[in-house]
Design a protein around this motif. Sequence first.
Motif, PDB file in Angstrom:
ATOM      1  N   PRO A  77     100.231  28.559 -70.597  1.00  0.00           N
ATOM      2  CA  PRO A  77      99.585  27.666 -69.635  1.00  0.00           C
ATOM      3  C   PRO A  77      98.825  28.426 -68.549  1.00  0.00           C
ATOM      4  CG  PRO A  77     101.783  26.879 -70.128  1.00  0.00           C
ATOM      5  CD  PRO A  77     101.650  28.226 -70.784  1.00  0.00           C
ATOM      6  N   LYS A  78      99.369  29.550 -68.100  1.00  0.00           N
ATOM      7  CA  LYS A  78      98.695  30.344 -67.065  1.00  0.00           C
ATOM      8  C   LYS A  78      97.382  30.902 -67.587  1.00  0.00           C
ATOM      9  CE  LYS A  78      99.396  34.258 -63.889  1.00  0.00           C
ATOM     10  NZ  LYS A  78      98.169  33.988 -63.259  1.00  0.00           N
ATOM     11  N   SER A 133      83.200  27.466 -72.669  1.00  0.00           N
ATOM     12  CA  SER A 133      81.733  27.541 -72.721  1.00  0.00           C
ATOM     13  C   SER A 133      81.215  28.496 -71.648  1.00  0.00           C
ATOM     14  CB  SER A 133      81.124  26.162 -72.517  1.00  0.00           C
ATOM     15  OG  SER A 133      81.265  25.766 -71.169  1.00  0.00           O
ATOM     16  N   ALA A 134      79.917  28.728 -71.689  1.00  0.00           N
ATOM     17  CA  ALA A 134      79.285  29.599 -70.689  1.00  0.00           C
ATOM     18  C   ALA A 134      79.439  29.030 -69.282  1.00  0.00           C
ATOM     19  CB  ALA A 134      77.806  29.786 -71.022  1.00  0.00           C
ATOM     20  N   THR A 135      79.576  27.697 -69.170  1.00  0.00           N
ATOM     21  CA  THR A 135      79.777  27.067 -67.866  1.00  0.00           C
ATOM     22  C   THR A 135      81.261  26.962 -67.519  1.00  0.00           C
ATOM     23  OG1 THR A 135      79.773  24.867 -68.859  1.00  0.00           O
ATOM     24  CG2 THR A 135      77.658  25.721 -68.066  1.00  0.00           C
ATOM     25  N   LEU A 136      82.087  27.600 -68.340  1.00  0.00           N
ATOM     26  CA  LEU A 136      83.548  27.648 -68.184  1.00  0.00           C
ATOM     27  C   LEU A 136      84.229  26.297 -68.425  1.00  0.00           C
ATOM     28  CD1 LEU A 136      83.974  30.175 -65.242  1.00  0.00           C
ATOM     29  CD2 LEU A 136      83.818  30.598 -67.695  1.00  0.00           C
ATOM     30  N   ARG A 137      83.577  25.429 -69.143  1.00  0.00           N
ATOM     31  CA  ARG A 137      84.203  24.175 -69.581  1.00  0.00           C
ATOM     32  C   ARG A 137      85.153  24.518 -70.721  1.00  0.00           C
ATOM     33  NH1 ARG A 137      83.154  18.569 -69.880  1.00  0.00           N
ATOM     34  NH2 ARG A 137      83.752  17.714 -71.891  1.00  0.00           N
ATOM     35  N   LYS A 138      86.368  24.034 -70.623  1.00  0.00           N
ATOM     36  CA  LYS A 138      87.398  24.371 -71.606  1.00  0.00           C
ATOM     37  C   LYS A 138      87.707  23.148 -72.462  1.00  0.00           C
ATOM     38  CE  LYS A 138      89.315  27.555 -68.243  1.00  0.00           C
ATOM     39  NZ  LYS A 138      90.436  27.869 -67.358  1.00  0.00           N
ATOM     40  N   SER A 139      87.608  23.322 -73.774  1.00  0.00           N
ATOM     41  CA  SER A 139      87.896  22.216 -74.684  1.00  0.00           C
ATOM     42  C   SER A 139      88.779  22.695 -75.833  1.00  0.00           C
ATOM     43  CB  SER A 139      86.594  21.609 -75.216  1.00  0.00           C
ATOM     44  OG  SER A 139      85.834  22.579 -75.892  1.00  0.00           O
ATOM     45  N   TRP A 140      89.569  21.760 -76.339  1.00  0.00           N
ATOM     46  CA  TRP A 140      90.499  22.039 -77.426  1.00  0.00           C
ATOM     47  C   TRP A 140      89.900  21.583 -78.743  1.00  0.00           C
ATOM     48  CZ3 TRP A 140      94.297  25.098 -76.209  1.00  0.00           C
ATOM     49  CH2 TRP A 140      94.824  25.084 -74.906  1.00  0.00           C
ATOM     50  N   VAL A 141      90.062  22.429 -79.765  1.00  0.00           N
ATOM     51  CA  VAL A 141      89.595  22.114 -81.105  1.00  0.00           C
ATOM     52  C   VAL A 141      90.728  22.423 -82.075  1.00  0.00           C
ATOM     53  CG1 VAL A 141      87.920  22.702 -82.908  1.00  0.00           C
ATOM     54  CG2 VAL A 141      87.213  22.666 -80.510  1.00  0.00           C
ATOM     55  N   PHE A 142      90.922  21.530 -83.033  1.00  0.00           N
ATOM     56  CA  PHE A 142      91.894  21.770 -84.095  1.00  0.00           C
ATOM     57  C   PHE A 142      91.116  22.068 -85.373  1.00  0.00           C
ATOM     58  CE2 PHE A 142      94.633  19.909 -87.541  1.00  0.00           C
ATOM     59  CZ  PHE A 142      95.529  20.964 -87.588  1.00  0.00           C
ATOM     60  N   ARG A 143      91.311  23.257 -85.914  1.00  0.00           N
ATOM     61  CA  ARG A 143      90.610  23.681 -87.140  1.00  0.00           C
ATOM     62  C   ARG A 143      91.601  23.624 -88.306  1.00  0.00           C
ATOM     63  NH1 ARG A 143      87.155  28.883 -86.689  1.00  0.00           N
ATOM     64  NH2 ARG A 143      85.750  27.317 -85.873  1.00  0.00           N
ATOM     65  N   THR A 175      89.506  17.912 -73.512  1.00  0.00           N
ATOM     66  CA  THR A 175      89.171  18.997 -72.607  1.00  0.00           C
ATOM     67  C   THR A 175      90.350  19.338 -71.706  1.00  0.00           C
ATOM     68  OG1 THR A 175      88.297  17.465 -70.959  1.00  0.00           O
ATOM     69  CG2 THR A 175      86.728  18.374 -72.536  1.00  0.00           C
ATOM     70  N   PHE A 176      90.371  20.575 -71.257  1.00  0.00           N
ATOM     71  CA  PHE A 176      91.350  21.021 -70.270  1.00  0.00           C
ATOM     72  C   PHE A 176      90.731  20.811 -68.901  1.00  0.00           C
ATOM     73  CE2 PHE A 176      93.122  24.159 -67.411  1.00  0.00           C
ATOM     74  CZ  PHE A 176      94.472  24.000 -67.626  1.00  0.00           C
ATOM     75  N   PRO A 177      91.415  20.315 -67.915  1.00  0.00           N
ATOM     76  CA  PRO A 177      92.847  20.100 -67.797  1.00  0.00           C
ATOM     77  C   PRO A 177      93.320  18.701 -68.200  1.00  0.00           C
ATOM     78  CG  PRO A 177      91.870  19.878 -65.639  1.00  0.00           C
ATOM     79  CD  PRO A 177      90.750  20.215 -66.600  1.00  0.00           C
ATOM     80  N   ALA A 178      92.405  17.809 -68.593  1.00  0.00           N
ATOM     81  CA  ALA A 178      92.839  16.468 -68.992  1.00  0.00           C
ATOM     82  C   ALA A 178      93.852  16.542 -70.129  1.00  0.00           C
ATOM     83  CB  ALA A 178      91.634  15.628 -69.407  1.00  0.00           C
ATOM     84  N   LEU A 179      93.679  17.500 -71.028  1.00  0.00           N
ATOM     85  CA  LEU A 179      94.622  17.722 -72.125  1.00  0.00           C
ATOM     86  C   LEU A 179      95.221  19.112 -71.924  1.00  0.00           C
ATOM     87  CD1 LEU A 179      95.585  16.327 -74.764  1.00  0.00           C
ATOM     88  CD2 LEU A 179      93.890  17.695 -75.965  1.00  0.00           C
ATOM     89  N   SER A 180      96.490  19.144 -71.574  1.00  0.00           N
ATOM     90  CA  SER A 180      97.159  20.419 -71.303  1.00  0.00           C
ATOM     91  C   SER A 180      97.419  21.167 -72.605  1.00  0.00           C
ATOM     92  CB  SER A 180      98.495  20.162 -70.599  1.00  0.00           C
ATOM     93  OG  SER A 180      99.394  19.512 -71.494  1.00  0.00           O
ATOM     94  N   LEU A 181      97.846  22.419 -72.492  1.00  0.00           N
ATOM     95  CA  LEU A 181      98.203  23.218 -73.659  1.00  0.00           C
ATOM     96  C   LEU A 181      99.297  22.513 -74.455  1.00  0.00           C
ATOM     97  CD1 LEU A 181      98.201  25.772 -75.425  1.00  0.00           C
ATOM     98  CD2 LEU A 181      99.686  26.850 -73.727  1.00  0.00           C
ATOM     99  N   ARG A 182     100.308  22.026 -73.775  1.00  0.00           N
ATOM    100  CA  ARG A 182     101.421  21.336 -74.433  1.00  0.00           C
ATOM    101  C   ARG A 182     100.924  20.113 -75.208  1.00  0.00           C
ATOM    102  NH1 ARG A 182     104.332  16.928 -73.018  1.00  0.00           N
ATOM    103  NH2 ARG A 182     106.414  16.750 -73.853  1.00  0.00           N
ATOM    104  N   ASP A 183     100.089  19.307 -74.554  1.00  0.00           N
ATOM    105  CA  ASP A 183      99.582  18.098 -75.198  1.00  0.00           C
ATOM    106  C   ASP A 183      98.646  18.431 -76.359  1.00  0.00           C
ATOM    107  OD1 ASP A 183     101.066  16.549 -73.470  1.00  0.00           O
ATOM    108  OD2 ASP A 183      99.398  16.207 -72.080  1.00  0.00           O
TER     109      ASP A 183
END
Length: 185
Positions: free
Chosen positions: A6-7, A29-39, A53-61
């Motif tokens: 999480p840190k 992303s280059a703008t530091l937007r963090k998103s989760w993808v399941f491959r 996207t993070f932080p709306a969706l945490s690592l745990r979630d």
Amino acid sequence: MSKLTPKFVKDVDQPGSYQDGRGLILRVSATLRKSWVFRYMLAKQRHDLALGTFPALSLRDARLEADKYRLDIARGVDPAAERAKAKAAKASRATTSHTFRASAERYIRTHSSSWSKKHHQQWQNSLTKHVYPVIGGFRIAEVDTDDILDVLTPIWSKISVTANRIRNRIELVLDAAKVLPLTEN
């Protein structure tokens, strides 16, 4: 084995893709937007499924979402196909005047008089190629973050400049649609 913490997810400030393991990826992303993808692989084809996207969706979630999709895959269900079916059903309920496409075309008609011909064509081409096939038929009031990620995820790492422009165009259309009485919130 999970690799991200999480840190790390909170503090990472370098663009790139970071593997958590078992198909879960954090994209920055280059703008530091963090998103989760399941491959995942199914029928010898690779699929990337946007989770949020993070932080709306945490690592745990994000891990729990990925686990849910792994169970579906184990049962022989393709999560991307199921999501597409659900979105198609959602889109089929849309009325023509309330769709994203209708709102985008209205936005273009309203603003294009102040645009150059080239700019007008870029709007038309990018929406027709990348946006309309995914969310063009959706009711404007039902377009959510996951829908927008479904548009952007396939192009974000390949043509990030275009993805940024498309994201901005989607945002402008949605913002303009909010002020019109056509949306049923």
